[in-house]
Every structure is written in structure tokens, then in C-alpha cells.
Design an enzyme around this catalytic site. Structure first.
Site, mmCIF file in Angstrom:
data_model
loop_
_atom_site.group_PDB
_atom_site.id
_atom_site.type_symbol
_atom_site.label_atom_id
_atom_site.label_comp_id
_atom_site.label_asym_id
_atom_site.label_seq_id
_atom_site.Cartn_x
_atom_site.Cartn_y
_atom_site.Cartn_z
ATOM 1 N N ASN A 13 0.854 -1.181 0.000
ATOM 2 C CA ASN A 13 0.000 0.000 0.000
ATOM 3 C C ASN A 13 0.888 1.229 0.000
ATOM 4 O OD1 ASN A 13 -1.436 -1.905 2.427
ATOM 5 N ND2 ASN A 13 -2.577 -1.509 0.579
ATOM 6 N N HIS A 23 6.411 4.928 4.547
ATOM 7 C CA HIS A 23 7.494 3.959 4.661
ATOM 8 C C HIS A 23 7.129 2.742 3.814
ATOM 9 C CE1 HIS A 23 4.724 2.449 7.794
ATOM 10 N NE2 HIS A 23 5.225 1.273 7.471
ATOM 11 N N LEU A 24 8.063 1.830 3.650
ATOM 12 C CA LEU A 24 7.803 0.618 2.887
ATOM 13 C C LEU A 24 6.757 -0.201 3.635
ATOM 14 C CD1 LEU A 24 8.640 -0.784 0.327
ATOM 15 C CD2 LEU A 24 10.442 -1.927 1.590
ATOM 16 N N HIS A 25 5.605 -0.359 3.036
ATOM 17 C CA HIS A 25 4.427 -0.897 3.720
ATOM 18 C C HIS A 25 3.932 -2.160 3.019
ATOM 19 C CE1 HIS A 25 1.091 0.162 6.528
ATOM 20 N NE2 HIS A 25 0.422 -0.633 5.726
ATOM 21 N N TRP A 26 4.569 -3.294 3.297
ATOM 22 C CA TRP A 26 4.202 -4.573 2.683
ATOM 23 C C TRP A 26 3.426 -5.434 3.661
ATOM 24 C CZ3 TRP A 26 4.576 -6.350 -2.191
ATOM 25 C CH2 TRP A 26 5.408 -5.661 -3.073
#
Length: 111
Positions: A13, A23-26
């Protein structure tokens, strides 16, 4: 997915697309059988001559789709996805990425 785990899913997302911070949102999760996601079975039509980029046909949201048939496809498809997501970020367009196994798009359109 090239993993041997058939029920593993991955989702990303971007900011303003259910990510609340920049931030890196996995998300990585497992969906038990017999459950599947609608995006795994929707049809798609090719958008480019090489038929590597598809547009989702019968899905509730607009989207692009790519297929990886073998390990040899990973780098080429990853570069195309990177170009698209880089442009979406430059334009401040909220977006989601979803990685899952699904049906072969070649069977969902005529050549």
C-alpha cells in the site's frame, strides 16, 4: 509467485492507499484453501504488443496486471512494474500492488 507456497500472498500500500505513514508498507500473508481473491480469477486484456502488460477486465477497480511464467521473466517484468510505480509516485497517485498466483491471462482473451 515463484514460491512453492501456493497460498502465499503479498500486498503493498502506498501512502494514501491504506498506508498511514510514508514507509515501505508490505503485507505478507497466507490465505487458506478453498478461499481465493477475486483478482486471482478475473480476466484481462493485453495493453502492449508483447502482451506483457494487461488491463484488468472484470474487476471492481482499474488496474494493470503482469504475468511471470518462469524465473527468466522476473527481471524483465520487475523493471516494467518499477517504471509504472515510479511514475505513480512522481505523480502522487495512491496505488496498491498485489502479488499472487492466478489464472493465465492468455486464456481470457483472443489472440
Amino acid at each position: 509467485m515463484l514460491s512453492g507456497v501456493y497460498n502465499m500472498k503479498a500486498a503493498f500500500n502506498s501512502l494514501c492507499a491504506y498506508a498511514s505513514v510514508n514507509h515501505l508498507h508490505w503485507h505478507l500473508y497466507y490465505l487458506s484453501s478453498p478461499f481465493h481473491l477475486p483478482v486471482e480469477t478475473c480476466s484481462a486484456k493485453p495493453l502492449d504488443v508483447d502482451e506483457e502488460c494487461f488491463e484488468l477486465d472484470d474487476y471492481s477497480a482499474k488496474g494493470f496486471a503482469f504475468q511471470i511464467h518462469s524465473v527468466d521473466d522476473v527481471e524483465k517484468i520487475a523493471k516494467k512494474i518499477h517504471l509504472i510505480t515510479q511514475r505513480l509516485c512522481e505523480m502522487n497517485v495512491a496505488h496498491n500492488l498485489f502479488i499472487t498466483r492466478g489464472r493465465n491471462f492468455e486464456s481470457s482473451h483472443q489472440r
